[in-house]
Design a protein around this motif. Structure first.
Motif, mmCIF file in Angstrom:
data_model
loop_
_atom_site.group_PDB
_atom_site.id
_atom_site.type_symbol
_atom_site.label_atom_id
_atom_site.label_comp_id
_atom_site.label_asym_id
_atom_site.label_seq_id
_atom_site.Cartn_x
_atom_site.Cartn_y
_atom_site.Cartn_z
ATOM 1 N N PRO A 97 0.783 -1.234 0.000
ATOM 2 C CA PRO A 97 0.000 0.000 0.000
ATOM 3 C C PRO A 97 0.818 1.289 0.000
ATOM 4 N N TYR A 98 2.143 1.178 0.212
ATOM 5 C CA TYR A 98 2.967 2.384 0.394
ATOM 6 C C TYR A 98 3.827 2.724 -0.819
ATOM 7 N N ALA A 99 3.754 1.918 -1.887
ATOM 8 C CA ALA A 99 4.706 2.032 -2.996
ATOM 9 C C ALA A 99 4.802 3.443 -3.570
ATOM 10 N N ASP A 100 3.679 4.143 -3.679
ATOM 11 C CA ASP A 100 3.679 5.465 -4.318
ATOM 12 C C ASP A 100 4.082 6.584 -3.374
ATOM 13 N N VAL A 101 4.208 6.281 -2.080
ATOM 14 C CA VAL A 101 4.548 7.326 -1.099
ATOM 15 C C VAL A 101 6.076 7.351 -0.949
ATOM 16 N N ARG A 102 6.756 7.841 -1.997
ATOM 17 C CA ARG A 102 8.215 7.804 -2.084
ATOM 18 C C ARG A 102 8.776 9.218 -1.970
ATOM 19 N N PHE A 103 9.743 9.396 -1.044
ATOM 20 C CA PHE A 103 10.346 10.710 -0.833
ATOM 21 C C PHE A 103 11.584 10.905 -1.697
ATOM 22 N N ARG A 104 12.338 9.834 -1.918
ATOM 23 C CA ARG A 104 13.582 9.926 -2.683
ATOM 24 C C ARG A 104 13.884 8.561 -3.284
ATOM 25 N N GLY A 105 14.796 8.545 -4.246
ATOM 26 C CA GLY A 105 15.148 7.299 -4.906
ATOM 27 C C GLY A 105 14.183 6.972 -6.032
ATOM 28 N N GLU A 106 14.532 5.941 -6.775
ATOM 29 C CA GLU A 106 13.721 5.512 -7.910
ATOM 30 C C GLU A 106 12.842 4.323 -7.518
ATOM 31 N N PRO A 107 11.652 4.209 -8.108
ATOM 32 C CA PRO A 107 10.798 3.057 -7.775
ATOM 33 C C PRO A 107 11.403 1.760 -8.294
ATOM 34 N N LEU A 108 11.215 0.703 -7.533
ATOM 35 C CA LEU A 108 11.638 -0.634 -7.958
ATOM 36 C C LEU A 108 10.446 -1.363 -8.568
ATOM 37 N N PRO A 109 10.676 -2.271 -9.509
ATOM 38 C CA PRO A 109 9.555 -3.021 -10.088
ATOM 39 C C PRO A 109 8.902 -3.906 -9.034
ATOM 40 N N SER A 110 7.583 -3.988 -9.103
ATOM 41 C CA SER A 110 6.878 -4.882 -8.179
ATOM 42 C C SER A 110 7.221 -6.333 -8.503
ATOM 43 N N MET A 111 7.079 -7.185 -7.505
ATOM 44 C CA MET A 111 7.259 -8.616 -7.769
ATOM 45 C C MET A 111 6.175 -9.122 -8.708
ATOM 46 N N LEU A 112 4.989 -8.515 -8.658
ATOM 47 C CA LEU A 112 3.928 -8.863 -9.608
ATOM 48 C C LEU A 112 4.408 -8.670 -11.043
ATOM 49 N N SER A 113 5.078 -7.554 -11.296
ATOM 50 C CA SER A 113 5.519 -7.258 -12.658
ATOM 51 C C SER A 113 6.672 -8.158 -13.099
ATOM 52 N N LEU A 114 7.412 -8.713 -12.139
ATOM 53 C CA LEU A 114 8.551 -9.591 -12.447
ATOM 54 C C LEU A 114 8.148 -11.068 -12.524
ATOM 55 N N ASP A 115 6.935 -11.363 -12.098
ATOM 56 C CA ASP A 115 6.483 -12.754 -11.945
ATOM 57 C C ASP A 115 6.153 -13.396 -13.293
ATOM 58 N N GLU A 116 6.807 -14.487 -13.596
ATOM 59 C CA GLU A 116 6.535 -15.229 -14.831
ATOM 60 C C GLU A 116 5.885 -16.588 -14.574
ATOM 61 N N HIS A 117 5.582 -16.886 -13.310
ATOM 62 C CA HIS A 117 5.104 -18.227 -12.950
ATOM 63 C C HIS A 117 3.819 -18.206 -12.116
ATOM 64 N N ASP A 118 3.120 -17.064 -12.082
ATOM 65 C CA ASP A 118 1.876 -16.949 -11.303
ATOM 66 C C ASP A 118 2.072 -17.328 -9.837
ATOM 67 N N VAL A 119 3.155 -16.850 -9.239
ATOM 68 C CA VAL A 119 3.388 -17.125 -7.820
ATOM 69 C C VAL A 119 3.115 -15.899 -6.939
ATOM 70 N N VAL A 120 2.759 -14.766 -7.541
ATOM 71 C CA VAL A 120 2.555 -13.527 -6.785
ATOM 72 C C VAL A 120 1.085 -13.134 -6.794
ATOM 73 N N VAL A 121 0.566 -12.789 -5.610
ATOM 74 C CA VAL A 121 -0.707 -12.080 -5.496
ATOM 75 C C VAL A 121 -0.388 -10.730 -4.858
ATOM 76 N N HIS A 122 -0.869 -9.669 -5.490
ATOM 77 C CA HIS A 122 -0.515 -8.299 -5.104
ATOM 78 C C HIS A 122 -1.737 -7.614 -4.485
ATOM 79 N N ALA A 123 -1.515 -6.885 -3.401
ATOM 80 C CA ALA A 123 -2.589 -6.080 -2.804
ATOM 81 C C ALA A 123 -2.103 -4.653 -2.631
#
Length: 366
Positions: A177-203
């Motif tokens: 829930p906090y991913a967009d509340v960033r003060f500094r640095g660059e965003p990292l890719p979510s594990m959902l976006s990196l998942d190629e095997h349907d092992v991630v559920v994202h909330a």
């Protein structure tokens, strides 16, 4: 102690001055104008379709992979209800969100807490746990600005977690829930976006970027899993709140969400910096990692300060805190979680001064 006098570092909610009231009022008018029939009727349990489409586009998934819930905590509850049976092993971070711990214990899970490091969960420790024969059904991970520790999971560890999930057959629950509340640095890719095997559920949730009162969260996962959870939701409440979801949808498609995130990030970044400076000045021996985003700062106090004594002493002085022990199965007797989101800048130093007085009052009390 009146509400006006209390300084609360206890709850991860934004203060009213950084909530876009006017934007939400305008979004509500647009929602009723655009779709009065749709938002005043029963919907289906998957949620308001236009909002689901917006969420699907944000995450690059199909719309049938999205289910909107009444806040992200309900998303947690639905997923645990679906995947965790009594006696099942579940991995959590140490420390982790207190309500997650409570929900898993009520579910009858066998909870395995794995240490958090400055760059996120210790994947080597997790690997050893898995090698020892533990077979979790779920690993619950808060990857960005973790609640309560404030740390962010590195890209290397995101990739390592995905590899372990594939190898050992568990689901990664990416609670984010906090991913967009960033003060500094660059965003990292979510594990959902990196998942190629349907092992991630994202909330995630709009609580931290719009306001808590909308109570709009969501799950993104494999379509079959989402469909199963939707059946459960239908029997529970028919549909989540269409009005709130339609308001959030209008808030998002208008671009107000981007301005809201920018305002929240600016305000909370300032508050986190002020809190860190005040802690260094007023409480000698305190240790913490200054967060790059989110709502929380995790504080390790000197070992002669017991938070069971400190919390009531702080309350007597008009400052509310949450004990670190609330976020752990064991330990945390010398730690606090401080939420800086609801404390305006002019009150932060005074709040830490009061906390410092409480620390001195309880030092050495066993």
């Amino acid at each position: 102690m009146t509400a006006e006098q209390l300084i609360s570092f206890a709850r991860g909610a934004p203060s009213l001055d950084i909530v876009d009231i006017d934007g939400l009022k305008a979004a509500a008018v647009r929602a009723f104008d655009a779709d009065p029939a749709g938002i005043t009727a029963y919907g289906n349990s998957l949620g308001y379709l236009p909002l689901r489409e917006w969420i699907a586009a944000k995450h690059g998934v199909a719309v049938d992979q999205v289910l909107v819930t009444n806040g992200s905590l309900q998303a947690d509850a639905f997923l645990f209800d679906r995947l965790v049976k009594p006696g099942d092993a579940v991995v959590v971070e140490r420390p982790t969100y207190d309500r997650t711990l409570l929900n898993l214990q009520q579910q009858g899970a066998e909870v395995h807490a794995v240490t958090i490091q400055p760059d996120g969960i210790d994947t080597d420790e997790l690997g050893k746990l898995l090698e020892s024969g533990v077979r979790p059904t779920v690993a619950h991970i808060i990857p960005n600005y973790q609640n309560p520790a404030g740390v962010t999971l590195s890209l290397e560890k995101r990739q390592a977690l995905l590899a372990l999930a594939v190898e050992y057959g568990f689901t990664i629950f990416e609670d984010d829930p906090y991913a967009d509340v960033r003060f500094r640095g660059e965003p990292l890719p979510s594990m959902l976006s990196l998942d190629e095997h349907d092992v991630v559920v994202h909330a995630s949730s709009f609580t931290k970027t719009v306001c808590p009162g909308v109570r709009v969260g969501y799950l993104v996962g494999p379509a079959a899993l989402i469909a199963d959870i939707a059946k459960r939701a239908t029997s529970l409440y028919i549909s989540p709140g269409m009005v709130a979801q339609a308001i959030v949808h209008q808030f998002c498609v208008s671009g107000d969400i981007d301005r809201s995130v920018e305002k929240v990030c600016g305000a909370l970044g300032e508050r986190a910096t002020l809190l860190a400076a005040a802690l260094r000045e007023h409480i000698p021996g305190v240790r913490f990692i200054e967060p790059d985003g989110g709502y929380f700062l995790w504080v390790e106090l000197p070992t002669d300060v017991q938070v069971d004594k400190l919390a009531p002493a702080a309350a007597e002085r008009g400052v509310a805190v949450v004990k670190g022990s609330d976020f752990l199965l064991d330990g945390g007797q010398h730690a606090l979680r401080l939420a800086y989101s609801a404390v305006t800048p002019d009150r932060i130093d005074e709040g830490v001064r009061r906390l410092a007085e409480a620390v001195e009052a309880v030092r050495g009390q066993g």
